[in-house]
Each structure stands twice: as structure tokens, then as C-alpha cells.
Enzyme design. Structure first.
Site, PDB file in Angstrom:
ATOM      1  N   ASN A 149       0.827  -1.313   0.075  1.00 34.94           N
ATOM      2  CA  ASN A 149       0.040   0.000   0.113  1.00 34.94           C
ATOM      3  C   ASN A 149       0.779   1.176   0.060  1.00 34.94           C
ATOM      4  OD1 ASN A 149      -2.625  -1.128   0.151  1.00 34.94           O
ATOM      5  ND2 ASN A 149      -2.413  -1.788   2.142  1.00 34.94           N
ATOM      6  N   CYS A 170      -4.723  -7.592  -3.990  1.00 38.76           N
ATOM      7  CA  CYS A 170      -5.267  -7.030  -2.329  1.00 38.76           C
ATOM      8  C   CYS A 170      -6.118  -8.160  -2.231  1.00 38.76           C
ATOM      9  CB  CYS A 170      -5.979  -5.666  -2.497  1.00 38.76           C
ATOM     10  SG  CYS A 170      -6.651  -5.146  -0.802  1.00 38.76           S
ATOM     11  N   HIS A 171      -6.674  -8.246  -0.911  1.00 38.80           N
ATOM     12  CA  HIS A 171      -7.705  -9.345  -0.629  1.00 38.80           C
ATOM     13  C   HIS A 171      -8.805  -8.888  -0.007  1.00 38.80           C
ATOM     14  CE1 HIS A 171      -4.452  -9.176   3.048  1.00 38.80           C
ATOM     15  NE2 HIS A 171      -5.564  -8.500   3.223  1.00 38.80           N
ATOM     16  N   HIS A 201      -9.879  -0.719  -2.291  1.00 39.08           N
ATOM     17  CA  HIS A 201     -10.191  -0.267  -1.007  1.00 39.08           C
ATOM     18  C   HIS A 201     -11.648   0.285  -1.187  1.00 39.08           C
ATOM     19  CE1 HIS A 201      -6.268  -0.872   1.499  1.00 39.08           C
ATOM     20  NE2 HIS A 201      -6.863  -1.967   1.065  1.00 39.08           N
ATOM     21  N   TYR A 258     -12.189   7.049   4.089  1.00 39.28           N
ATOM     22  CA  TYR A 258     -12.228   7.531   2.413  1.00 39.28           C
ATOM     23  C   TYR A 258     -13.226   8.310   2.173  1.00 39.28           C
ATOM     24  CZ  TYR A 258      -9.465   3.225   2.695  1.00 39.28           C
ATOM     25  OH  TYR A 258      -8.643   2.178   2.940  1.00 39.28           O
TER      26      TYR A 258
END
Length: 488
Positions: A149, A170-171, A201, A258
Site C-alpha cells: 500500500n 489485494c484481498h 479499498h 475514505y
């Protein structure tokens, strides 16, 4: 098959071990080489001992090398995997601590927001160094797999400026799908078919089907609100689901950073988070977790080494993308996953230059994205706010333009909801000065930043945040693990 995989930042011991065992679950991959590299000889020594023990216990011909010479590790590699954190926990602590002085309360701070943007400024010059080595000494058709990241910024820089074949991994999508399957009562996550698309994300489950039956918003809301655990841990995500009509991949704590609505006032933060685990919104939660994990590993290392003597169980192969991508590329067994790549029209209502996370298929011809996806307007609008910040942040990191960096931070949704322009300008000066050793592109700007700080009249405060917990001692962690074991 015989080829070489280089893992940069292999001192991320737990994650490196997971990648290693996942890859060795592929029968054709027993005779490959893993070249580990890290700045820390100490961490390299620990992880190599663990991987050597796994190789020995399973009677494998797999070769494991370790070196602090990154270029040597990359030389001849067909795949290069990055899981680096430039500046380590020392710099990360400043990513959380300094913004708190200006009222910005982050749970993770590694994607956007003040912490994530500065994290990107530290990482991008190093990512470009990796890319230079890949172009010059790696296999001609080498592929760069970035796990580090801030995912979108790192991948953007590697593709646009590093000029290497890069995919970001990413997971979050897998974890979100597991939650949805659980609340809908599925016996296995495999019963759930989904299309999930957006940016890392901030990826959105825009189509859900359980055993072929389409799941609508009302059914999903009811299922989450009825769940005894997720109804408490994911309050913010459920609220976004109600308003947007689709579920977000990212955890309650991550998602809250975010958006400009949930973490801008301390009294509101506690309304939307859950303190049962760091990932649900705790102030500096991931910093605390990372610190505890490092301390735990250092202390309990003999147990980790002993556990490495067990046979590899292919049935426990994780859903991390890396091993499945390599398997598809090398054996032509098709794999479907969600990958971070340059948009180029895959998502119709996001910019072509943005790094998106969206469905794709992998075979011997490479990664092939499913094109023509259109996000719901609210999801696209939220993604756009982050994309604009990411773009400015990448350009600032490349140019060393501190004024552009300040504008990027100013346009961050949460920062803009909390801080004034004067506060943002001073905060960025303070962060650049504090992290100067990892920000070579801003060396020319540090003296002037120090001068401005010495004359500043902007007020700050020492604040731990709305929901901060102290780092637990090894004794406390042992007691907690023992209690959990006894309860089970």
C-alpha cells in the site's frame, strides 16, 4: 518447471511465509527458486530459516536464497513480488500521530487520507528503483506483483513511470465476499457469484447471485442487520449499503477514512465504529496491531520455526491472488480474480488513467480484464474523489513538488472535512520534515518547510484520537490467546 521469484520486503515474515506455501501448493512449482531480499538482515535470517525448514520438512527441491542486495535478488527473476513498507513502523507512527494534532483521526492511514498520501510519497521513489532493476536485470518478460500500500498509487507509478508489466493485488474483495456469503447463510463462499468493481479499498459488489439467484439491496441489508456479529462490527458499511444500494469491500475502519462523513467529528466516530478489533475503526488501529504483531513474532519466534516443520496442506491454500495468477500463467489453468490495473476503459465511468480494481481472467496469454462495467453513480463519485487525490499524489511524488503535495492532501475527502487550508499546509510541512530521511525528492523543500514551521501561528493539540487503545504487552497478548483457547 524451473523459474525464479524475487520477494522484495521479504522481512514481512508472516505474509512471505503465506505466499511461499501458497505457491508450493502448485505441483508444477516444486523446483523453483525464491530469492528473498530486505533491508533488514535480521528479518531476512528469520524468514529464510522458516522457509528452509518448510522445504526440508516436505522433502522439496525448492531453492531459497536471501540477500540485502536487491538487484542480485531480482536478477533473472520471472516474477517480482513487493510487500514493502518504506520507513517501517517509525514513519507509520508519524502518519497517525501528526494528523491527529490537526484533528484528523485515521484507523489505518495507508491508502489515502494524510497518512496514506505521505506513505505513497515514501514508497514511490523506491518502487521506481525496483522498476529500474526489473527493466535492467530481470527476465525479459518479468511481471511485477505489487502487494504494498498505497496500492493504487504504487501501481500507478510502476505502470506510468516505471514502465514495467505490473498488477496490484489485494484481498479485500475476497474478505467482503466471505462476509456476504456468511450473512446469506451460504454453506461455502463458492456458492456466491459476484461482480465487484471500483478502485482498491473502494470496490463495490454491483452484482450478487447466490446459487444463481440474484440478491437485491433489501435482502442484503436485512441479512447484515440480522447477523449477531456483523451488525455491530460493520455499522458504517451497512449505512453505506442502505444509502448507496451496494456493499463495499473494505472494512468498517478503512471505509470510514475514505468518506468525508463519518470520522470528521469525534462524537460521530464512536457512533459508527466497533472496538472489538482494530479493523472496525479504532484510532491508529492498524499501527497498534502491527506493533503488537512485530513484538509477538520477535518473542515467539521459536514457535513459528517449529510450526514450519509441518507438511504443506494444499487444502489450506489461501485466496491471496499471487499463487493463482502464477499457476494460470504457467500452466494455462484459468483463474478468475480481481486485479488492480490501469483502467483504459474497463470501467466506463472512471478515468482511463486511473488504477482500478475489477474482475479479470488469467491464462497463458496474461491478465484479461472484463470490460464495459459501469458503476452506480454514487460509487463512481466516491471513487473519483480518491482518484483525483491519487493522481496528484503520484505526480507530486515523481516531481518533488511540495505545493502539489499540499493540494493533494487538501483535496482528500476526510482531510477536507476536518482541516482548514492553513492547517493542511502546516501539517504537510511537519510531516515532510519529520520523514525527510525517506523523502529524497523533497530534500530541496525541507529547509523552507522548517523555516515556515518556526514562524507558524497555526494552533495544534496533542490528541490521542476518539478511540485509541494502548499497545498490549507480550504478557497481555499471551493471556488473551490463552483465554481464547480455553473458551474454544
Amino acid at each position: 518447471m524451473s523459474f525464479k521469484i524475487a520477494i522484495i520486503g521479504a522481512g514481512s515474515v508472516g505474509f512471505t511465509k503465506k505466499l511461499f506455501t501458497d505457491i508450493l501448493c502448485v505441483p508444477e512449482f516444486k523446483d523453483i527458486e525464491f530469492a528473498l531480499t530486505d533491508l533488514s538482515e535480521h528479518n531476512l535470517g528469520m524468514i529464510k530459516a522458516i522457509l528452509d525448514r518448510i522445504v526440508e520438512a516436505n522433502g522439496l527441491p525448492t531453492r531459497v536464497t536471501a540477500t540485502t542486495d536487491r538487484r542480485k535478488a531480482i536478477e533473472g527473476a520471472r516474477y517480482i513480488i513487493s510487500c514493502v513498507r518504506v520507513g517501517g513502523l517509525e514513519a507509520y507512527a508519524d502518519d497517525i500521530r501528526i494528523p491527529l494534532k490537526y484533528g484528523i483521526d485515521q484507523c489505518v492511514g495507508d491508502t489515502i487520507c494524510a497518512g496514506g498520501i505521505l506513505y505513497g510519497q515514501r514508497n514511490i521513489p523506491v518502487i521506481l528503483d525496483f522498476c529500474k532493476d526489473i527493466r535492467e536485470v530481470a527476465d525479459t518478460n518479468a511481471k511485477f506483483l505489487n502487494y504494498a500500500n498505497p496500492m493504487a498509487m504504487n501501481t500507478w507509478a510502476a505502470i506510468e513511470y516505471g514502465k514495467v508489466d505490473t498488477v496490484g493485488l489485494c484481498h479485500g474483495v475476497q474478505h467482503g465476499a466471505e462476509q456476504i456469503a456468511a450473512v446469506l447463510g451460504a454453506k461455502s463462499p463458492r456458492e456466491l457469484d459476484y461482480v465487484c468493481s471500483g478502485i482498491n479499498h473502494q470496490t463495490w459488489f454491483i452484482d450478487l447471485r447466490l446459487n444463481g439467484r440474484k440478491i437485491d439491496k433489501d435482502e442484503l441489508v436485512a441479512a447484515f442487520e440480522a447477523h449477531p456479529v456483523y451488525s455491530q462490527q460493520e455499522k458504517l458499511r451497512i449505512d453505506v449499503l442502505k444509502r448507496f444500494g451496494v456493499y463495499s469491500t473494505e472494512s468498517n475502519g478503512h471505509l470510514s477514512e475514505y468518506l468525508p462523513w463519518y470520522r470528521k467529528r469525534p462524537d460521530e466516530i464512536t457512533r459508527w465504529i466497533d472496538m472489538s478489533d482494530w479493523i472496525h475503526g479504532e484510532t491508529g488501529g492498524y499501527l497498534r496491531y502491527s506493533t503488537e504483531t512485530r513484538n509477538w513474532f520477535e518473542t515467539e519466534y521459536p514457535q513459528f520455526l517449529e510450526a514450519a516443520s509441518k507438511p504443506i496442506d494444499a487444502s489450506k491454500r489461501s485466496n491471496e491472488h499471487a499463487s493463482h495468477i502464477l499457476e494460470a500463467l504457467e500452466t494455462n489453468r484459468v483463474y478468475r480474480g480481481h486485479f488492480n490495473v490501469k483502467n483504459d476503459g474497463v470501467i466506463t465511468n472512471l478515468p482511463r488513467d486511473a488504477i482500478i480494481e475489477s474482475p479479470g481472467f488469467v491464462d497463458r496469454f496474461g491478465i484479461n480484464m472484463a470490460a464495459g462495467i459501469t458503476l452506480p453513480e454514487a460509487c463512481a463519485a466516491t471513487c473519483m474523489a480518491s482518484i483525483n487525490v491519487q493522481r496528484m499524489s503520484v505526480h507530486a511524488a515523481i516531481s518533488g513538488d511540495i505545493d502539489l503535495l499540499k493540494l493533494a492532501v487538501l483535496h482528500d475527502p476526510l482531510v477536507g472535512a476536518v482541516s482548514t487550508p492553513d492547517e493542511v499546509w502546516q501539517m504537510v510541512d511537519e510531516m515532510v520534515v519529520a520523514q525527510a530521511q525517506w523523502l529524497p525528492q523533497y530534500a530541496h523543500a525541507v529547509p523552507a518547510a522548517k523555516e515556515r514551521l518556526s514562524k507558524s501561528t497555526v494552533k495544534t493539540r496533542e490528541w490521542a484520537g476518539a478511540a485509541r487503545r494502548n499497545v498490549r504487552s507480550i504478557e497481555e497478548l499471551r493471556a488473551e490467546k490463552a483465554a481464547l483457547k480455553q473458551a474454544v
